[in-house]
Design a protein around this motif. Sequence first.
Motif, PDB file in Angstrom:
ATOM      1  N   HIS A 230       0.823  -1.216   0.000  1.00  0.00           N
ATOM      2  CA  HIS A 230       0.000   0.000   0.000  1.00  0.00           C
ATOM      3  C   HIS A 230       0.854   1.262   0.000  1.00  0.00           C
ATOM      4  N   THR A 231       2.059   1.181   0.554  1.00  0.00           N
ATOM      5  CA  THR A 231       2.949   2.348   0.592  1.00  0.00           C
ATOM      6  C   THR A 231       3.739   2.512  -0.707  1.00  0.00           C
ATOM      7  N   GLY A 232       3.694   1.510  -1.591  1.00  0.00           N
ATOM      8  CA  GLY A 232       4.448   1.565  -2.838  1.00  0.00           C
ATOM      9  C   GLY A 232       5.936   1.294  -2.668  1.00  0.00           C
ATOM     10  N   GLU A 233       6.341   0.689  -1.536  1.00  0.00           N
ATOM     11  CA  GLU A 233       7.765   0.495  -1.263  1.00  0.00           C
ATOM     12  C   GLU A 233       8.212  -0.963  -1.368  1.00  0.00           C
ATOM     13  N   SER A 234       7.362  -1.828  -1.855  1.00  0.00           N
ATOM     14  CA  SER A 234       7.702  -3.252  -1.883  1.00  0.00           C
ATOM     15  C   SER A 234       8.972  -3.524  -2.679  1.00  0.00           C
ATOM     16  N   ASP A 235       9.070  -2.982  -3.898  1.00  0.00           N
ATOM     17  CA  ASP A 235      10.246  -3.240  -4.735  1.00  0.00           C
ATOM     18  C   ASP A 235      11.515  -2.698  -4.088  1.00  0.00           C
ATOM     19  N   HIS A 236      11.427  -1.529  -3.486  1.00  0.00           N
ATOM     20  CA  HIS A 236      12.602  -0.921  -2.864  1.00  0.00           C
ATOM     21  C   HIS A 236      13.180  -1.817  -1.775  1.00  0.00           C
ATOM     22  N   PHE A 237      12.337  -2.302  -0.893  1.00  0.00           N
ATOM     23  CA  PHE A 237      12.853  -3.104   0.217  1.00  0.00           C
ATOM     24  C   PHE A 237      13.159  -4.541  -0.209  1.00  0.00           C
ATOM     25  N   GLN A 238      12.507  -5.032  -1.259  1.00  0.00           N
ATOM     26  CA  GLN A 238      12.888  -6.335  -1.791  1.00  0.00           C
ATOM     27  C   GLN A 238      14.273  -6.257  -2.421  1.00  0.00           C
ATOM     28  N   ASP A 239      14.572  -5.146  -3.098  1.00  0.00           N
ATOM     29  CA  ASP A 239      15.922  -4.922  -3.631  1.00  0.00           C
ATOM     30  C   ASP A 239      16.954  -4.956  -2.504  1.00  0.00           C
ATOM     31  N   ARG A 240      16.647  -4.288  -1.412  1.00  0.00           N
ATOM     32  CA  ARG A 240      17.595  -4.227  -0.301  1.00  0.00           C
ATOM     33  C   ARG A 240      17.775  -5.606   0.329  1.00  0.00           C
ATOM     34  N   GLN A 241      16.685  -6.381   0.405  1.00  0.00           N
ATOM     35  CA  GLN A 241      16.796  -7.743   0.947  1.00  0.00           C
ATOM     36  C   GLN A 241      17.717  -8.589   0.078  1.00  0.00           C
ATOM     37  N   ALA A 242      17.515  -8.549  -1.246  1.00  0.00           N
ATOM     38  CA  ALA A 242      18.329  -9.357  -2.155  1.00  0.00           C
ATOM     39  C   ALA A 242      19.786  -8.931  -2.112  1.00  0.00           C
ATOM     40  N   THR A 243      20.038  -7.633  -2.069  1.00  0.00           N
ATOM     41  CA  THR A 243      21.418  -7.128  -2.028  1.00  0.00           C
ATOM     42  C   THR A 243      22.113  -7.551  -0.742  1.00  0.00           C
ATOM     43  N   TYR A 244      21.397  -7.465   0.381  1.00  0.00           N
ATOM     44  CA  TYR A 244      21.989  -7.837   1.671  1.00  0.00           C
ATOM     45  C   TYR A 244      22.362  -9.315   1.695  1.00  0.00           C
ATOM     46  N   PHE A 245      21.451 -10.182   1.251  1.00  0.00           N
ATOM     47  CA  PHE A 245      21.720 -11.613   1.350  1.00  0.00           C
ATOM     48  C   PHE A 245      22.696 -12.093   0.277  1.00  0.00           C
ATOM     49  N   LEU A 246      22.805 -11.364  -0.817  1.00  0.00           N
ATOM     50  CA  LEU A 246      23.851 -11.672  -1.782  1.00  0.00           C
ATOM     51  C   LEU A 246      25.225 -11.417  -1.156  1.00  0.00           C
ATOM     52  N   GLY A 247      25.383 -10.275  -0.478  1.00  0.00           N
ATOM     53  CA  GLY A 247      26.647  -9.990   0.189  1.00  0.00           C
ATOM     54  C   GLY A 247      26.957 -10.994   1.282  1.00  0.00           C
ATOM     55  N   LEU A 248      25.938 -11.393   2.047  1.00  0.00           N
ATOM     56  CA  LEU A 248      26.138 -12.385   3.107  1.00  0.00           C
ATOM     57  C   LEU A 248      26.527 -13.733   2.513  1.00  0.00           C
ATOM     58  N   ALA A 249      25.907 -14.097   1.379  1.00  0.00           N
ATOM     59  CA  ALA A 249      26.229 -15.379   0.737  1.00  0.00           C
ATOM     60  C   ALA A 249      27.698 -15.421   0.335  1.00  0.00           C
ATOM     61  N   ARG A 250      28.214 -14.339  -0.193  1.00  0.00           N
ATOM     62  CA  ARG A 250      29.620 -14.321  -0.604  1.00  0.00           C
ATOM     63  C   ARG A 250      30.554 -14.459   0.590  1.00  0.00           C
ATOM     64  N   LYS A 251      30.202 -13.836   1.702  1.00  0.00           N
ATOM     65  CA  LYS A 251      31.016 -13.988   2.917  1.00  0.00           C
ATOM     66  C   LYS A 251      30.981 -15.430   3.416  1.00  0.00           C
ATOM     67  N   LEU A 252      29.810 -16.045   3.360  1.00  0.00           N
ATOM     68  CA  LEU A 252      29.682 -17.423   3.835  1.00  0.00           C
ATOM     69  C   LEU A 252      30.395 -18.406   2.920  1.00  0.00           C
ATOM     70  N   LEU A 253      30.433 -18.119   1.614  1.00  0.00           N
ATOM     71  CA  LEU A 253      31.196 -18.980   0.708  1.00  0.00           C
ATOM     72  C   LEU A 253      32.676 -18.980   1.079  1.00  0.00           C
ATOM     73  N   ASP A 254      33.202 -17.808   1.452  1.00  0.00           N
ATOM     74  CA  ASP A 254      34.592 -17.743   1.897  1.00  0.00           C
ATOM     75  C   ASP A 254      34.781 -18.526   3.189  1.00  0.00           C
ATOM     76  N   ARG A 255      33.832 -18.388   4.123  1.00  0.00           N
ATOM     77  CA  ARG A 255      33.935 -19.116   5.390  1.00  0.00           C
ATOM     78  C   ARG A 255      33.780 -20.618   5.177  1.00  0.00           C
ATOM     79  N   LEU A 256      32.947 -20.989   4.207  1.00  0.00           N
ATOM     80  CA  LEU A 256      32.752 -22.411   3.915  1.00  0.00           C
ATOM     81  C   LEU A 256      34.073 -23.037   3.488  1.00  0.00           C
ATOM     82  N   ARG A 257      34.831 -22.319   2.712  1.00  0.00           N
ATOM     83  CA  ARG A 257      36.134 -22.808   2.269  1.00  0.00           C
ATOM     84  C   ARG A 257      37.118 -22.883   3.437  1.00  0.00           C
ATOM     85  N   GLU A 258      37.069 -21.887   4.326  1.00  0.00           N
ATOM     86  CA  GLU A 258      38.032 -21.807   5.415  1.00  0.00           C
ATOM     87  C   GLU A 258      37.676 -22.698   6.597  1.00  0.00           C
ATOM     88  N   GLU A 259      36.382 -22.899   6.855  1.00  0.00           N
ATOM     89  CA  GLU A 259      35.959 -23.583   8.077  1.00  0.00           C
ATOM     90  C   GLU A 259      35.148 -24.846   7.827  1.00  0.00           C
TER      91      GLU A 259
END
Length: 629
Positions: A315-344
């Motif tokens: 209703h606020t018209g902000e769904s796409d904006h915050f979905q973009d932020r969710q995808a960007t955040y978890f993409l960055g987290l995934a890359r960090k975890l891939l590095d940790r997966l290799r190390e640990e």
Amino acid sequence: MPRRVGRSGGNLPVTTTSFVGRDRELHEGRRILRAHRILTLVGGGGVGKTRLAVHLGARMARDFPGGVWLVDLAPLGPGADVGGVVSAALPDGLPGDTSSLLILDTCERLPDECGAFVSELIKYTGTRILVTGRRPLAVLGEHLLEVKPFGTPDAIKLFAERAPGFSLPDETAPEVAEICSRLDGLPLAIELAAARLRALSLPELLATLEDPDQLLSLGNRIAPPRRRSLGDLCAWSHALCTPPERDLWARLSVFAGDFDLAAAESICEGGGIAVEDVLDLVAGLVDKSVVLRTGDACYSLPGIARRYGAKQLSHTGESDHFQDRQATYFLGLARKLLDRLREEGIPGVHAAMRRASRDFSEAAAYLAARPGFGDDVLDLRTLLHRAPADPARTAEETVASGDSAALARLENAFHTYGEQGDQFRLRQCARRLAVVAWNSSDRSAPDRVKRLVEHATLTTGPCWRPLRTVLLALAQLRDDSPGKAEKSFRRALAELRNSGEYLWIALCCEGMALCAQASGNPVRAARLLGFSRSMTEQTLGEVIEYATGVSLAEPDPAGTSAGSGLTPREYEVAELIRDGLTNQAIGAELGISKRTVEAYVVRAMAKLGFSRRSQISAWIASERRFPLS
């Protein structure tokens, strides 16, 4: 609503349907009310607080000869005269003696007024008070009991009992479990959904729940206003929130699973919400039972509340904006975890994967639909493939060959991964080595694998210890010592339970199946083998509990006093013995068979060191005598 007057007086409503579950809450509620003056049942809308309060009051009627009195405060708003309303609702005005229990139902809309009334009432009377609400009253002497949604067994039982003319054959159980999961185990939602089976089949009902609009419209036109639909239920909670809390609720709907504070701050800040305000706003939503706390600094928004929040965000018209932020955040987290997966390796990232795997999947699906994000989606899918949060999604490479060439290739790969420091591939390679060594005709193969793993333990740390134990068990099994192997497998399983190493857990189950077969127990062998082939996150605890023979559940916090060791159900049976009920009458009261009651009585007497039922009655009377002044 029809009323009844119990043998001890009061105005509790007549119940027309069976009461399902809540043994722990009933036991703990009785314990608190016998020792303290104020108990508040706290939980989200539709979780069954009122039903539990009425049932608890009825069960305790014998303890309150002055009556158990229920007053519904839902129609009241801020500023109402709670004392005047309570006095007018009861035949003799405000209860004052020490033998009464007053139930104040639905206090969340006027917490200050209810808090002030309760504080004054306990100051000048001996009445005990049971409160229900979505938030605590925060008064001196208040004790809280959280009422949570049902787990799967009780949810399925409730659905089956409330569905008209419905039976639960085995083939429908998965569909019913999925329906209950979609409804977050919320008793009110389950009852509303079950009623729809008059017109819909199970598959049709399940399809209906996939549509957020149809889900939120699920309701009953003759119910109280706040319960006429799941949307109305959420709207009631929404009205309790401040404007910033409502905004945060809407933004939190972009999370598909659990989230931590760092994720909430990163994704939800801005547009009137500062980063430093997010913690207080989350705490406010937890306080109002909108957001659930699932661990240390870890939270979740239940599915129904999430869908309602998503509608508000739209209703606020902000769904796409915050979905973009969710995808960007978890993409960055995934890359960090891939590095940790290799190390640990997997144990190092398992907790984060369990918490966020649904958000990784949702982020991958969202980015896949947008041009130019191919490599980003690949990173997310690689993480989900290598470190799945659910064992059912484990991609296992089967190595059936046991020849020396296969063993040599894997040994070389093991050394290469060790030099590269790739813990993930190193541990997966170790498992394949174990399988090959088991199938190899070379009697020295297990020892060769064991030496490799011992070397890895020295160079990479103690997290390899469970794997060493697994290899020891395989060697013992190979040496025709199934008894020793069984003990080693059990020890390894206990250590691997929370590691995320599902491939190794499956290998342990397969090994234990061979132990069971060697010991002449084909039924156990078949079940363990089945576990290893069809493991899921929901059954993982059951798998390990069955395999090890040790309960991994947390101790029941509602244990009895004086170190009796009785379970909540055994104590409940003991209380009814005190009240003079026969085994048959106890069975009718609790909805269990007479034979089951007899088993509870025998166990209770054994734990207490008694030989007669009358001793149980006397013990309960002395154990639970409490002052009402």
